[in-house]
Every structure is written in structure tokens, then in C-alpha cells.
Design an enzyme around this catalytic site. Structure first.
Site, short mmCIF file in Angstrom:
data_model
loop_
_atom_site.label_atom_id
_atom_site.label_comp_id
_atom_site.label_asym_id
_atom_site.label_seq_id
_atom_site.Cartn_x
_atom_site.Cartn_y
_atom_site.Cartn_z
N ARG A 548 0.84 -1.20 0.00
CA ARG A 548 0.00 0.00 0.00
C ARG A 548 0.88 1.25 0.00
NH1 ARG A 548 -2.02 2.83 4.42
NH2 ARG A 548 -1.18 1.22 5.81
N LYS A 553 5.86 4.15 4.39
CA LYS A 553 6.43 2.99 3.69
C LYS A 553 7.54 3.42 2.73
CE LYS A 553 2.16 0.32 4.14
NZ LYS A 553 2.60 -0.83 4.94
N THR A 655 3.83 -8.28 5.96
CA THR A 655 3.80 -9.69 5.58
C THR A 655 4.37 -9.89 4.17
OG1 THR A 655 1.49 -9.46 4.86
CG2 THR A 655 1.87 -10.33 7.08
N LYS A 659 6.60 -13.05 2.38
CA LYS A 659 6.27 -13.73 1.11
C LYS A 659 7.45 -13.69 0.15
CE LYS A 659 1.60 -12.14 1.92
NZ LYS A 659 0.76 -10.94 1.77
#
Length: 817
Positions: A548, A553, A655, A659
Site C-alpha cells: 500500500r 512505507k 507480511t 512472502k
């Protein structure tokens, strides 16, 4: 009982029979949509047969059940995932070959459910998968959004939002349960009265009724007959068309009340930067919370009667972030108003039934509602919140005597707002963060005052991902290679992946691992060419930041880092680096102007590097449009470098980092969220860490001046000037002026560069330079990649769910197979 599986020939017969019965055609005559319907129906039949075998076991044994409430469940496409869980993918694949069905095109016919947006929803979906795999009785609960967040289109470098109408052709996987419809009430007023025993009671009158109609989607446990359900609630009006108004020609008025009720389940996260948007969001949250709690209470009564002392022992209610927090006063309302329990007993039952997971330390993300809105829209709930707040403040006074400001910070209602995080913390028996650093921050800062009162209620449980979707489904070639090396026990026991560690020193295994990565790159290149007409250099480093889009971020830092690399190559004819493709996948919230401007910047940089003869063969910048679960399934197996750049102390967990790691990508990132635990598991030689620590970030607040970096670092100063000198957009040189000002001066009186982009940028660029050099040492890089995959088992959501169950829920695994 053993899990029966359809043979290849049974699958073929079932598909052909469904095509004949449903559509009156053969496989050769069927459209791709008809083929999908026939295949998906066949898979669904297998699942529901298993559901029938295990149905009723929980009620017969009186086992405890979990209700996991979340505003999002980003489940992704179900067909392929269910084939994996049936452990029957090989038979289906062989049947497809013999019938001439293109497997990949078949999967692409399935619409992606618009039930989530980002990490919060993907985590909830992984949790449901693991709950079923571990045979723990549970139900996920959310809204059946008719439209997802939005479908993203990039036009001239800008994000354009299109409706995500994923339900246009229905949802084959869901089962409507109209027999379990509930009323949810809004508005009206509350009257008090004295019952026959002389106790004052309350009656809600004059309300608007909205019906909550449930749709259940099965979640199959891997190689099991265990099937839990994801329940999505759809809003319906109890009133049909107003024929009197319609016959008078008042067509809009005839439909108005019905549409006002049903808009509740229309759109995921409607904009709430205006009062009407806030009202709709509050309606959504109370709507699915109320319906879920009503169902949970009724289900309890069916199994255990009215033995309320048993309720916390048999029902676990978990709120995933604060969005479902209104479920807490709703349970109080039902126990007091409907079943006549006294306040103290109802509060004790409620507090022992609820647990709360926090997902953010950002103050602006700690949800609160205008007090007058809650009072008008949910009058009885507001009264209960008032009483909760009064009693809470009395208890806090005993601990923090005279500290009014401190108590005010901890209050449920204060300063004209209802504070949802305080409600969830005050009324839950357990509060958990989603990584160890996040839990520490909750204890030290966010909920420190509560922690000092009851420290044992606060836990840290690190997030996890389901390896069944993110490795077994998304990366079957790597899964087969792992089987070849260590056997297939890891598929049910992901911690066994650690047995792969010795193979990083096996030259033959490294070559096979490298081939899997290269084949995945070729597939992603084909995917991008078909999807967006973009050509990828599959011999380059695939360096990915997919998440997102938010300032913390720091996609902006990545973009500025690319510009610094561009400048080095452009100004130094001898500068040498391996070719790199920077891939971004992100959606910006429609009302988040700066985030959307960062998308425009990324696409402007893409154009710039492509036009420069010095850089066009060394740097490629790609924006993956409409990033979603199915896109991630193609992207993550192909990625070499995982960008995890959040400002330290701001990312609760993440998360995506897990991955990418599981698929053999090496992380470059800060010591933030689950990056800390990845670092601890892989060791400092198998991850690239840079930048400020969370403690250093805290110390720099109030003293950091981004202008110091600008004035003393020529490379940073040049990149900043390129934002406003026409380098990136000659026809509109000031296009990115807003970003320039936000980094150097702040905006609207705010702090300049609050997420320390310029502070961490030089260290980030130098770390990326070291990474590029290491990539050229092929054997070293492959060892690192294999090491990451081998150490990723600890980040399986099976481990996460086991921890939740041991520490919070205390469910018993059902003996059903």
C-alpha cells in the site's frame, strides 16, 4: 475419516456433465467463462462433500468457536487455492490437458474478490487458511462489499480509480443463508421503563432497520475434511419498492430508502474526509459487528442454552484492528437489553470474550468517531459507551489519582470523540501487537498507561503467511525442488523448511534453484507483456517494492534512490552496475493527494531513464498496475530483491517481506516490524539493513532538520532540485514542487520530512550499491537466496495461529479426519 479425491476420469466426467446440464454444450463449444463455471463447480462439490463429513462435530462436542471480525479479508482467487488444499491439483491438471483446457487462462476467468485492500486483509485471509489447516473451529466475519476499494488504471502516469465490480457475474463460491438474517438498527431514540421486577430497562424505538443477510464462503483445511466459513454480510432494506410513489412518477423517491440502506455494503472504505463519509463508515462497522455478535450469541444458545457463565469458555470474539470495535458494546446491549443481565455480569462476560489486535502506532490511524455522530446514529450503543467510560474512569482514578490529563488520554469518550482503540484495550482480556518490536512500542508508548495498570494483558505475536498459497500455489516449481531435496513433510510442517539449509552449499541444487528463479522471471515478463504491454529484461535484477502506498512505507525514498543511481550513471561514463528493473506495485487512497503524486513521480522517472542512452539499458522502472493478490502471486516468485523501507518504528509487522523471503528474495530494509525477526533468523550476512533504528528515530524527533542533509550532501541536493527544475517534467517543471516542500519545509506548518526520507537516503543508496555488487557474485547470491527460503518456515501463519491459540483463544482441534 479419509479424504476422498476425485480421479482424473471422474473430474473429466464431472466437468463435461456440468457443461451439458448448465449450458447445453460440450468442452469444445464452451466459452472460457462456461469452462470456469464447470470446473469451479466441480471443485466446490468436492469441498462441500468434505464439509458434510465434518459438519456438526463442533456442536456435538461443545467445542469453543472463534469469531474473527475484520473489515477486510483479502482472500484472492479461490479455484487454484482450493485445488491445492484438496491435494488433488495433479489430477485436475491432467484432466485439463486431456480436455484441452488452458489451465492459466482458466484461473484468470475468476474475478478477484473485492473484500480487502492490503496487509490487514491478507493477514486475515492467511489466518482463516491456517485455522482450517489446524482444524480449529472458526468463522471469519466481514462485509460483502459489492465493490472493492477500486480498480487501478495508470493513464499518463497518473492513478485513475475505476469501479471494482467483482460481483457482476455472481460469486460461485458463496452460499446465501437468508435463514440467518439479522436486523441492525440505526437512529431513533431510547426510552427507559421499569420492568415487573422493578429494574430500569431501556427500549430502542423509532429506528431505521437494515437487514444483514449472510453469505458463506468455504475455507478448506489442507488435506482435511475441516471446512470453516468466511461469512460476509450484505445489507438489504426490509422495504421493497414504494409502489405508491412509483405510480405517482416519483421514481427516485420510491427507491430512496431502499438504496440508503443497501449502500452500507456497496464499497470498501468509502472516503471519510467529509461527514457523510464518516457516517457511512460508522454504519458499515456497526452493521457487520452487530450482525456477527447477534449470530454468535444465538449459536451459543443453540449449543449451550442460557448458561451465560459458559459464554467466554465457548465463544472467542477477536477484533482485527479497531474497525469491528463496536462489537464490544453490542454484546453488552444484547446481554443487558435482550437477556436481562446486570451490568457487572455482562461486562465481565464481555471482557473475558474479546481480544484485540492492534496494527498501527501511527496516531492518525488510531480510529475515533465524533461523539455526536455516535449518539445520533447509535443511541443505545452511545449510552452503553457512556456508562463504560464512567466506570473505566472511576477505576483509573484509583490508579492515577488526580492525573486528569492521563485519564483523559485513556478514556473511551473524551474531547468530543469516541476513541476506538481505548475501547478495545479497556474491554479486551488480551491486546497484542503483530511483531516483537511493535508489541514493545505498544507497551512503551501507544498504550503505556494501560500497560502499567495490567502488563500481563499485552502480548507480541509475529504475523505469518500461509505457505500453501505463497509457495505451494504461487511457486510450484520451487515447491517441487524443496520436495526433491528434503521430502514433502514441510507442506504440513513448514518449520521443516529449515532442513533446506545445507543445500545452499550444494552446487547442483543452487543451479536448479537459479533455474526456478529464471523461469519465474520469464513468467512475470509474459504476465506484464500481456497485462500492460511492458517488456521486462529478465537478465536484470528484479528489485520490488509492492505494498500500500503511504508516506511511512517510503516509496518516495526508493524513487529518489533511483534518481541518484540515474545521476551517477549519467554523469560518469565509467560507472558500472548490473542492470536492474525496479518494480513498484501500490494503490494510493483516492483522497491521498501526495501518495498519488508519488505514483506520478515514479512513472516520470520511468520515462526519464528510458529516454537516456546511458541509462536505458541499465535501469528500468515499472509500475505494476492494479496490484492485487493474483498479481502478487506472479511477482513474488520472480523477485530478487525485496524492498522493505518503512521508517523504523512505524510498520507494525509487514507480511510482504515474508512472502518475498519465502520465494528466495533477499531483503533490503530497516530494522522495523518483522524485518527485525527476519534479520534474527537469517543472520546479518543474508539481509541488507540500513538507516535509523526505532530508538534513533524517536531521539531525532524535534532535532532533525532535513535541510542539513540537503545542504551537506551534493547528491541529495541535486535530486531534490530535479524535482522542481523540469528534469522530470519539462512541460510542467513545478509538478513535484509539493513533494519538494514537504521534504524540506513541511506543509501547513507541519514538520519537514517527518518520515526521515532524506536522513536515511544516503545510507539506503550505498547499501543498494553494495547489494548490486554482491548480486554479481552469483554463487554468493544464490546461497543467500536459498538461506532466506530455508529460514522462512517460522513465518508461516500456522505458527502464528498456534501462538494465538495457545496464548489467547484456547480452542481445541477437532478430531474429524
Amino acid at each position: 475419516m479419509a479424504c476422498s479425491r476425485l480421479s482424473k476420469d471422474q473430474i473429466k466426467k464431472a466437468i463435461e456433465g456440468k457443461l451439458e446440464r448448465y449450458f447445453g454444450c460440450t468442452v469444445e463449444e464452451a466459452t472460457e467463462g462456461q469452462l470456469y463455471q464447470a470446473v469451479a463447480s466441480t471443485v466446490r462439490d468436492e469441498i462441500m462433500e468434505r464439509r458434510t463429513q465434518s459438519r456438526g462435530v463442533r456442536k456435538k462436542t461443545g467445542s469453543k468457536k472463534l469469531y474473527y471480525l475484520s473489515a477486510e479479508f483479502l482472500v484472492g482467487r479461490a479455484l487454484h487455492n482450493n485445488m491445492v488444499s484438496l491435494v488433488n491439483e495433479e489430477n485436475y491438471t491432467q484432466a485439463f490437458k486431456e480436455l484441452g483446457i488452458d489451465r492459466r487462462r482458466l484461473f484468470e476467468q475468476e474475478p478477484e474478490p473485492g473484500l480487502g485492500n492490503g496487509g490487514l486483509g491478507r493477514l486475515a485471509a492467511c489466518f482463516l487458511d491456517s485455522l482450517s489447516a489446524l482444524k480449529l473451529p472458526a468463522m471469519g466475519c466481514t462485509i460483502r462489499y459489492e465493490y472493492g476499494l477500486f480498480r487501478q488504471k495508470i493513464v499518463d502516469g497518473y492513478q485513475i480509480e475505476l469501479p471494482d465490480s467483482w460481483l457482476d457475474n455472481g460469486n460461485l463460491w458463496e452460499i446465501c443463508r437468508p435463514d440467518q438474517t439479522y436486523e441492525v438498527h440505526f437512529g431513533g431514540k431510547v426510552e427507559d421503563y421499569v420492568d415487573v421486577s422493578g429494574v430500569t430497562r431501556y427500549r430502542h424505538t423509532g429506528y431505521q432497520t437494515v437487514l444483514a443477510v449472510p453469505y458463506d464462503m468455504p475455507v478448506l483445511g489442507y488435506d482435511s475434511t475441516m471446512v470453516n466459513m468466511l461469512r460476509t454480510w450484505s445489507a438489504k432494506s426490509p422495504k421493497t419498492l414504494d409502489m405508491a410513489s412509483f405510480n405517482r412518477g416519483q421514481y427516485a423517491q420510491a427507491m430512496e430508502e431502499k438504496e440508503l440502506a443497501e449502500v452500507i455494503s456497496k464499497v470498501l472504505y468509502p472516503e471519510d474526509n467529509h461527514y457523510e463519509g464518516k457516517e457511512l463508515r460508522l454504519k458499515q462497522q456497526y452493521f457487520f459487528s452487530s450482525a456477527t455478535v447477534q449470530y454468535a450469541v444465538d449459536d451459543f444458545i443453540k449449543v449451550h442454552g442460557y448458561n451465560w457463565n459458559l459464554f467466554p469458555e465457548k465463544v472467542a470474539l477477536h477484533v482485527n484492528d479497531t474497525h469491528p470495535g463496536m462489537a464490544i458494546p453490542e454484546l453488552m446491549r444484547i446481554l443487558i437489553d435482550k437477556y436481562g443481565l446486570e451490568w457487572d455480569r455482562a461486562e465481565d462476560i464481555t471482557r473475558r470474550s474479546f481480544a484485540y489486535t492492534n496494527h498501527t502506532v501511527l496516531s492518525e490511524a488510531l480510529e475515533k468517531w465524533p461523539e455526536d455522530l455516535v449518539k445520533r446514529l447509535l443511541p443505545r450503543i452511545y449510552m452503553i459507551l457512556q456508562e463504560m467510560n464512567k466506570r473505566l474512569c472511576q477505576r483509573l482514578w484509583d490508579v492515577y489519582t488526580g492525573q486528569w490529563e492521563r485519564i483523559g488520554r485513556m478514556a473511551i469518550i473524551g474531547y468530543g470523540s469516541v476513541h476506538m482503540a481505548n475501547l478495545c484495550v479497556a474491554m479486551s482480556h488480551t491486546v497484542n501487537g503483530v511483531s516483537q518490536i511493535h508489541a514493545d512500542i505498544l507497551r512503551r508508548t501507544t498504550f503505556h498507561d494501560y500497560y502499567m495498570v495490567e502488563p500481563n494483558r499485552f502480548l507480541g505475536i509475529t504475523n505469518g503467511i500461509t505457505h500453501r498459497r505463497w509457495l505451494m500455489q504461487a511457486n510450484p516449481a520451487l515447491s517441487s525442488l524443496i520436495d526433491e531435496a528434503i521430502g514433502d513433510a514441510w507442506r504440513k510442517e513448514p518449520n521443516r523448511m529449515i532442513d533446506l539449509l545445507p543445500f545452499e552449499d550444494d552446487a547442483a541444487f543452487r543451479e536448479k534453484f537459479a533455474k526456478v528463479k529464471q523461469d519465474n522471471k520469464l513468467y512475470l515478463a509474459s504476465y506484464m507483456r500481456t497485462r500492460q504491454g511492458i517488456l521486462l529484461d529478465t537478465e536484470s535484477i528484479f528489485d520490488t517494492q509492492a505494498k500500500r502506498l503511504h508516506e511511512y512505507k517510503r516509496q518516495l525514498m526508493n524513487a529518489l534512490g533511483i534518481m541518484m543511481l540515474y545521476n551517477r550513471i549519467d554523469s560518469n561514463p565509467n560507472y558500472d552496475c548490473p542492470p536492474v528493473t525496479f518494480i513498484f506495485g501500490a494503490k494510493a487512497a483516492p483522497g491521498f493527494y501526495r501518495a498519488k503524486l508519488i505514483i506520478r513521480l515514479i512513472n516520470a522517472i520511468s520515462d526519464l531513464v528510458a529516454k537516456n542512452p546511458r541509462t536505458k539499458d541499465l535501469i528500468h522502472v515499472v509500475f505494476l498496475e492494479n496490484y492485487c493478490v493474483s498479481a502478487a502471486e506472479a511477482l513474488m516468485p520472480a523477485t530478487d530483491v525485496s524492498e522493505q523501507l518503512s521508517t523504523a518504528g512505524k510498520e507494525a509487522s509487514g507480511t510482504g517481506n515474508m512472502k518475498f523471503m519465502m520465494n528466495g528474495a533477499v531483503t533490503i530494509g530497516t530494522m522495523d516490524g518483522a524485518n527485525v525477526e527476519i534479520f534474527q533468523n537469517v543472520g546479518k550476512d543474508n539481509i541488507y539493513i540500513f538507516g535509523l533504528s526505532a530508538e534513533e528515530v524517536e531521539r531525532n524527533y524535534g532535532v532533525y532538520r532535513s535541510s542539513d542533509i540537503y545542504e551537506t550532501n551534493p547528491e541529495v541536493r541535486r535530486v531534490m532540485e530535479q524535482l522542481i527544475d523540469g528534469t522530470l517534467c519539462p512541460e510542467n517543471p513545478r509538478m513535484f514542487q509539493e513533494l519538494y516542500h514537504a521534504l524540506l519545509f513541511g506543509d501547513g506548518g507541519g514538520v519537514a520530512d517527518p518520515y526521515f526520507v532524506l536522513k536515511d537516503l544516503p545510507a539506503y543508496v550505498e547499501t543498494r550499491h553494495i547489494l548490486s555488487g554482491d548480486y554479481r557474485n552469483r554463487e554468493k547470491w544464490l546461497r543467500m537466496a536459498i538461506h532466506n527460503t530455508a529460514c522462512s518456515g517460522v513465518f508461516s501463519s500456522d505458527r502464528t495461529i498456534s501462538e494465538y491459540n495457545d496464548k489467547i483463544w484456547h480452542l481445541k482441534s477437532l478430531d474429524i479426519d
